[in-house]
Design a protein around this motif. Sequence first.
Motif, mmCIF file in Angstrom:
data_model
loop_
_atom_site.group_PDB
_atom_site.id
_atom_site.type_symbol
_atom_site.label_atom_id
_atom_site.label_comp_id
_atom_site.label_asym_id
_atom_site.label_seq_id
_atom_site.Cartn_x
_atom_site.Cartn_y
_atom_site.Cartn_z
ATOM 1 N N PRO A 9 0.795 -1.237 0.000
ATOM 2 C CA PRO A 9 0.000 0.000 0.000
ATOM 3 C C PRO A 9 0.823 1.281 0.000
ATOM 4 C CG PRO A 9 -0.991 -1.603 1.472
ATOM 5 C CD PRO A 9 0.321 -2.199 1.014
ATOM 6 N N ALA A 10 1.927 1.331 0.783
ATOM 7 C CA ALA A 10 2.731 2.554 0.838
ATOM 8 C C ALA A 10 3.345 2.869 -0.520
ATOM 9 C CB ALA A 10 3.829 2.425 1.901
ATOM 10 N N ARG A 11 3.793 1.828 -1.223
ATOM 11 C CA ARG A 11 4.425 2.052 -2.527
ATOM 12 C C ARG A 11 3.376 2.365 -3.595
ATOM 13 N NH1 ARG A 11 7.347 -3.016 -1.224
ATOM 14 N NH2 ARG A 11 6.281 -3.906 -3.042
ATOM 15 N N MET A 12 2.195 1.746 -3.514
ATOM 16 C CA MET A 12 1.118 2.098 -4.434
ATOM 17 C C MET A 12 0.700 3.552 -4.227
ATOM 18 S SD MET A 12 -1.249 -1.349 -4.278
ATOM 19 C CE MET A 12 -2.569 -0.597 -5.245
ATOM 20 N N TYR A 13 0.612 3.962 -2.974
ATOM 21 C CA TYR A 13 0.260 5.336 -2.634
ATOM 22 C C TYR A 13 1.288 6.293 -3.236
ATOM 23 C CZ TYR A 13 -1.661 8.938 0.562
ATOM 24 O OH TYR A 13 -2.252 10.053 1.105
ATOM 25 N N ASP A 14 2.569 5.917 -3.141
ATOM 26 C CA ASP A 14 3.642 6.719 -3.735
ATOM 27 C C ASP A 14 3.446 6.840 -5.244
ATOM 28 O OD1 ASP A 14 6.479 7.923 -3.631
ATOM 29 O OD2 ASP A 14 6.746 6.250 -5.019
ATOM 30 N N TRP A 15 3.074 5.731 -5.891
ATOM 31 C CA TRP A 15 2.850 5.760 -7.336
ATOM 32 C C TRP A 15 1.685 6.673 -7.687
ATOM 33 C CZ3 TRP A 15 -1.057 3.992 -10.718
ATOM 34 C CH2 TRP A 15 -0.692 4.011 -12.080
ATOM 35 N N TYR A 16 0.586 6.590 -6.921
ATOM 36 C CA TYR A 16 -0.565 7.459 -7.160
ATOM 37 C C TYR A 16 -0.180 8.927 -7.066
ATOM 38 C CZ TYR A 16 -3.533 3.309 -6.410
ATOM 39 O OH TYR A 16 -4.115 2.080 -6.485
ATOM 40 N N LEU A 17 0.747 9.241 -6.143
ATOM 41 C CA LEU A 17 1.160 10.630 -5.928
ATOM 42 C C LEU A 17 2.232 11.083 -6.912
ATOM 43 C CD1 LEU A 17 1.295 10.674 -2.020
ATOM 44 C CD2 LEU A 17 -0.428 11.763 -3.480
ATOM 45 N N GLY A 18 2.618 10.192 -7.846
ATOM 46 C CA GLY A 18 3.611 10.553 -8.844
ATOM 47 C C GLY A 18 5.039 10.342 -8.400
ATOM 48 N N GLY A 19 5.234 9.578 -7.305
ATOM 49 C CA GLY A 19 6.580 9.324 -6.808
ATOM 50 C C GLY A 19 7.293 8.244 -7.605
ATOM 51 N N LYS A 20 8.563 8.031 -7.261
ATOM 52 C CA LYS A 20 9.394 7.056 -7.973
ATOM 53 C C LYS A 20 9.859 5.920 -7.070
ATOM 54 C CE LYS A 20 11.105 10.680 -11.070
ATOM 55 N NZ LYS A 20 10.163 10.313 -12.139
ATOM 56 N N ASP A 21 9.395 5.896 -5.841
ATOM 57 C CA ASP A 21 9.851 4.880 -4.882
ATOM 58 C C ASP A 21 8.863 3.721 -4.832
ATOM 59 O OD1 ASP A 21 12.221 6.286 -3.977
ATOM 60 O OD2 ASP A 21 10.815 7.720 -3.124
ATOM 61 N N ASN A 22 8.667 3.102 -5.983
ATOM 62 C CA ASN A 22 7.751 1.968 -6.096
ATOM 63 C C ASN A 22 8.321 1.012 -7.131
ATOM 64 O OD1 ASN A 22 6.443 2.911 -8.807
ATOM 65 N ND2 ASN A 22 6.222 4.677 -7.440
ATOM 66 N N TYR A 23 7.689 -0.147 -7.244
ATOM 67 C CA TYR A 23 8.190 -1.206 -8.111
ATOM 68 C C TYR A 23 7.132 -1.576 -9.157
ATOM 69 C CZ TYR A 23 11.885 -1.592 -4.670
ATOM 70 O OH TYR A 23 12.948 -1.310 -3.845
ATOM 71 N N VAL A 69 1.190 7.098 12.429
ATOM 72 C CA VAL A 69 1.337 5.667 12.149
ATOM 73 C C VAL A 69 0.829 5.392 10.737
ATOM 74 C CG1 VAL A 69 0.806 3.334 12.925
ATOM 75 C CG2 VAL A 69 0.956 5.190 14.605
ATOM 76 N N GLY A 70 1.642 4.681 9.958
ATOM 77 C CA GLY A 70 1.318 4.469 8.550
ATOM 78 C C GLY A 70 1.787 5.656 7.733
ATOM 79 N N THR A 71 2.993 6.103 8.012
ATOM 80 C CA THR A 71 3.557 7.316 7.426
ATOM 81 C C THR A 71 3.578 7.288 5.909
ATOM 82 O OG1 THR A 71 4.969 7.666 9.337
ATOM 83 C CG2 THR A 71 5.705 8.650 7.272
ATOM 84 N N GLY A 72 4.014 6.177 5.348
ATOM 85 C CA GLY A 72 4.193 6.109 3.910
ATOM 86 C C GLY A 72 5.505 6.737 3.485
ATOM 87 N N ILE A 73 5.786 6.659 2.205
ATOM 88 C CA ILE A 73 7.022 7.201 1.652
ATOM 89 C C ILE A 73 6.945 8.725 1.671
ATOM 90 C CG2 ILE A 73 8.424 7.328 -0.460
ATOM 91 C CD1 ILE A 73 7.339 4.412 -0.998
ATOM 92 N N PRO A 74 8.008 9.406 2.105
ATOM 93 C CA PRO A 74 7.965 10.862 2.262
ATOM 94 C C PRO A 74 7.537 11.604 1.003
ATOM 95 C CG PRO A 74 9.976 9.967 3.201
ATOM 96 C CD PRO A 74 9.312 8.834 2.488
ATOM 97 N N ALA A 105 14.088 7.412 5.516
ATOM 98 C CA ALA A 105 13.851 8.102 6.786
ATOM 99 C C ALA A 105 14.657 9.389 6.895
ATOM 100 C CB ALA A 105 14.184 7.179 7.955
ATOM 101 N N ALA A 106 15.813 9.446 6.264
ATOM 102 C CA ALA A 106 16.629 10.659 6.347
ATOM 103 C C ALA A 106 15.851 11.876 5.858
ATOM 104 C CB ALA A 106 17.911 10.494 5.542
ATOM 105 N N ALA A 107 14.981 11.649 4.864
ATOM 106 C CA ALA A 107 14.176 12.758 4.362
ATOM 107 C C ALA A 107 13.170 13.219 5.402
ATOM 108 C CB ALA A 107 13.461 12.345 3.081
ATOM 109 N N LEU A 108 12.760 12.299 6.284
ATOM 110 C CA LEU A 108 11.790 12.643 7.318
ATOM 111 C C LEU A 108 12.444 13.339 8.504
ATOM 112 C CD1 LEU A 108 9.696 9.345 7.536
ATOM 113 C CD2 LEU A 108 8.905 11.535 6.656
#
Length: 260
Positions: A9-23, A69-74, A105-108
Amino acid sequence: MIDTSKPHPARMYDWYLGGKDNYPVDEEMGRQMLALDPRVPVMARVNRAFMHRATRWLSEHGVRQFLDVGTGIPTEPNLHQIAQGIAPDARVVYCDNDPIVLAHAAALLRGTPEGATEYLQADVRDPAAVVAGARAVLDLDRPVALSLVALLHFVSDEDGAHELVARLLSELPSGSYLMMTHATADFTPEESAAAVAKLRAAGVTLALRSRAEFGRFFDGLELVEPGVSVVHHWHPELGEPVPGQDDGVIPGYGAVARKP
């Protein structure tokens, strides 16, 4: 270890938001969800915008500690950037169970020197670990805002979703808050049933709940006006509208409530 054999779910959420941290597996499932309802990326952005508005409201009302809780990818702005932008001494603990979030996490962790920003790898299904990690950074004798944004619809009733929230809240003092969003099938029953089946086949739980079932998470708490709302209707004046959010009803609820 990062499991790339099934969507997360966190990586799918990243994809929906236009991120690149997914597979590829996350993108493939994301595209299947889009085929069922093309508004899914809008839903992701609407949930993110709710977090911004709720954090702003809580910070303006004196809350200085947050447990997300359930932060997801930054994805900027993150919760601590909103909170510390209003109150530089705000303390924020992020928590997620996906190792890829830990890798970022460094980004957070780039918070203000006056406050604190930390990351904890733990699962909401293990509230004792969440609380123990949070206690190392937060003063649990002072009010804490517990953020569960777009998370609990991935926890089934069999896994005790309502009991998990009650357990986390039981560790927080009077004056603490629960901020939460949750997907629902109330407005799109056929598309939602198909989404649940596709995700289940891929090993992902999706427990869509009705307005009444979502409202149960707030039993014993004092709801902040306007109470349980369609996500983008909760204090829209505190943020900017998400493009496309008014193209039909966004199938999700949001609310903020105070522990008396």
